[in-house]
Design an enzyme around this catalytic site. Structure first.
Site, PDB file in Angstrom:
ATOM      1  N   LEU A 185      36.757  80.554 -12.821  1.00  0.00           N
ATOM      2  CA  LEU A 185      35.884  80.394 -11.665  1.00  0.00           C
ATOM      3  C   LEU A 185      34.637  79.560 -11.960  1.00  0.00           C
ATOM      4  O   LEU A 185      34.099  78.906 -11.070  1.00  0.00           O
ATOM      5  CB  LEU A 185      35.472  81.772 -11.123  1.00  0.00           C
ATOM      6  CG  LEU A 185      36.639  82.665 -10.677  1.00  0.00           C
ATOM      7  CD1 LEU A 185      36.118  83.989 -10.156  1.00  0.00           C
ATOM      8  CD2 LEU A 185      37.487  81.968  -9.621  1.00  0.00           C
ATOM      9  N   HIS A 186      34.168  79.565 -13.204  1.00  0.00           N
ATOM     10  CA  HIS A 186      32.933  78.829 -13.502  1.00  0.00           C
ATOM     11  C   HIS A 186      33.131  77.319 -13.433  1.00  0.00           C
ATOM     12  O   HIS A 186      32.160  76.563 -13.371  1.00  0.00           O
ATOM     13  CB  HIS A 186      32.400  79.216 -14.892  1.00  0.00           C
ATOM     14  CG  HIS A 186      33.157  78.602 -16.031  1.00  0.00           C
ATOM     15  ND1 HIS A 186      34.346  79.119 -16.478  1.00  0.00           N
ATOM     16  CD2 HIS A 186      32.900  77.513 -16.793  1.00  0.00           C
ATOM     17  CE1 HIS A 186      34.781  78.367 -17.493  1.00  0.00           C
ATOM     18  NE2 HIS A 186      33.931  77.391 -17.702  1.00  0.00           N
ATOM     19  N   ASP A 187      34.378  76.860 -13.420  1.00  0.00           N
ATOM     20  CA  ASP A 187      34.647  75.424 -13.386  1.00  0.00           C
ATOM     21  C   ASP A 187      34.540  74.833 -11.977  1.00  0.00           C
ATOM     22  O   ASP A 187      34.666  73.618 -11.823  1.00  0.00           O
ATOM     23  CB  ASP A 187      36.051  75.131 -13.925  1.00  0.00           C
ATOM     24  CG  ASP A 187      36.108  75.184 -15.445  1.00  0.00           C
ATOM     25  OD1 ASP A 187      35.088  74.873 -16.083  1.00  0.00           O
ATOM     26  OD2 ASP A 187      37.167  75.547 -15.989  1.00  0.00           O
ATOM     27  N   GLU A 218      34.519  85.938 -17.559  1.00  0.00           N
ATOM     28  CA  GLU A 218      33.820  84.668 -17.484  1.00  0.00           C
ATOM     29  C   GLU A 218      32.730  84.575 -18.541  1.00  0.00           C
ATOM     30  O   GLU A 218      32.357  85.561 -19.157  1.00  0.00           O
ATOM     31  CB  GLU A 218      33.182  84.482 -16.097  1.00  0.00           C
ATOM     32  CG  GLU A 218      34.116  83.932 -15.054  1.00  0.00           C
ATOM     33  CD  GLU A 218      34.521  82.485 -15.306  1.00  0.00           C
ATOM     34  OE1 GLU A 218      33.989  81.856 -16.237  1.00  0.00           O
ATOM     35  OE2 GLU A 218      35.392  81.986 -14.574  1.00  0.00           O
ATOM     36  N   ARG A 229      29.756  75.659 -14.432  1.00  0.00           N
ATOM     37  CA  ARG A 229      28.445  76.261 -14.220  1.00  0.00           C
ATOM     38  C   ARG A 229      28.456  77.724 -14.635  1.00  0.00           C
ATOM     39  O   ARG A 229      29.169  78.535 -14.057  1.00  0.00           O
ATOM     40  CB  ARG A 229      28.068  76.147 -12.737  1.00  0.00           C
ATOM     41  CG  ARG A 229      26.716  76.726 -12.412  1.00  0.00           C
ATOM     42  CD  ARG A 229      26.390  76.502 -10.954  1.00  0.00           C
ATOM     43  NE  ARG A 229      25.177  77.181 -10.571  1.00  0.00           N
ATOM     44  CZ  ARG A 229      24.700  77.204  -9.332  1.00  0.00           C
ATOM     45  NH1 ARG A 229      25.341  76.565  -8.370  1.00  0.00           N
ATOM     46  NH2 ARG A 229      23.592  77.856  -9.043  1.00  0.00           N
TER      47      ARG A 229
END
Length: 344
Positions: A254-256, A283, A310
């Site tokens: 998900l952080h991408d 994450e 992020r």
């Protein structure tokens, strides 16, 4: 010796150390290779004992240990002028950390294969938008078979701490005889490790069709059947997530993506899961430790606009899951914290 204390270096001292970064790593790697970290970890140990045990020249060892002390990795206690009498010990956990970061096959060594030198010395132009990382060096999402295989291999290389967290909470993440969908599950390395831990578990990797051959290779190498380690090809940016699973995981996925995409994927997980189904998010949350570990990618991706990468605070995921309709969203501790929630 007194309790180990470390003061944060001044900006000037920090910059001195950063400028000498390559030499600093040489010192730490040498300490690891020579077995000095094994002696310093329990500490305290005198310089004389270290010199005798390892066959080192005391006057040279003293300066070597000064290098480690300047990095904040070693504490010294000098009670007399005799060099050999000085006592030393290392920061707790230094030995294991050095093995992880500098050991053979380490994550940092794996990252060296990427073309970071394309940005080195050209950051002003890059920040002004006049220079970028070329698509042949790095493309997001990966497009060529070589890029796909290289990226998934890098993700597999960093799974150690994540597996420790899953291992620590084994038996509490899903009911027995569950089916897990590992969304964006790379080459199946995580799935294969989970299957070894949980004999009654079945895992399907959901990923872009280009990764199917990599998952097949992992399955065959592990001697698993397609029923236990399966593959479902698709694109979660364009399609609903597959249904029919008891649990669904996002591990470093998900952080991408931008915040709205990450939230939509949490909502897609809610839609795909049955009542009682569980979602697991592992994450790199935004902490000083993770920012340091992420430094390479933060630097490398300055020149790549298509990948957000992020690091977000854990609250983003807790609030996103609750907003999607999940209940009992909470954090399980570990080297990589695990956020777990359930569909009512």
């Amino acid at each position: 010796m007194p309790p180990f204390t470390r003061e944060a270096p001044s900006p000037r001292a920090l910059l001195h150390l950063l400028f000498n970064g390559a030499r600093a790593m040489d010192v730490v790697e040498t300490a690891l290779k020579l077995g000095l970290l094994d002696a310093l970890e329990p500490g305290p140990v005198t310089l004389g004992e270290l010199a005798t045990k390892h066959g080192l020249v005391p006057k040279r060892l003293y300066k070597f240990l000064d290098c480690l002390e300047s990095l904040g990795l070693v504490q010294r206690e000098q009670t007399s002028d005799a060099l050999e009498a000085a006592r030393y010990r290392s920061v707790p956990g230094l030995r294991d950390a050095a093995r992880i970061v500098l050991g053979e096959g380490s994550l940092e060594r794996d990252r060296e294969k990427y073309d970071w030198k394309a940005l080195h010395g050209r950051l002003p132009e890059t920040l002004h938008g006049e220079h970028s990382m070329s698509a042949t060096s790095f493309d997001w999402p990966p497009r060529t078979p070589e890029q796909v295989e290289g990226f998934e291999a890098s993700m597999a290389a960093g799974l150690g701490p994540i597996l420790e967290t899953f291992r620590a909470h084994a038996g509490t993440l899903w009911p027995s005889e569950s089916r897990l969908l590992d969304v964006g599950g790379g080459d199946g390395t995580l799935a294969e490790a989970l299957l070894r831990q949980h004999p009654t578990l079945a895992v399907d990797v959901y990923n872009l069709p280009a990764t199917e051959a990599l998952v097949t290779r992992t399955r065959e190498r592990a001697g698993l059947s397609p029923k236990r380690l399966g593959f479902v090809g698709g694109d979660f940016l364009k399609e609903p997530l597959p249904r029919g699973y008891d649990a669904l995981s996002f591990v470093r996925v998900l952080h991408d993506w931008p915040a709205e995409v990450a939230r939509s994927l949490m909502q897609a997980a809610f839609a795909a899961l049955p009542s009682g189904g569980r979602v697991l998010i592992c994450e790199e949350f935004r902490t000083p430790e993770r920012l340091a570990a992420q430094f390479f990618w933060s630097y490398f991706l300055i020149g790549v606009d298509t990948c957000v990468s992020r690091l977000r605070e854990v609250e983003f995921y807790l609030e996103g899951l609750t907003g999607a309709g999940f209940t009992d969203a909470h954090v399980l501790p570990g080297p990589f914290e695990l956020v777990v929630a359930q569909k009512p």
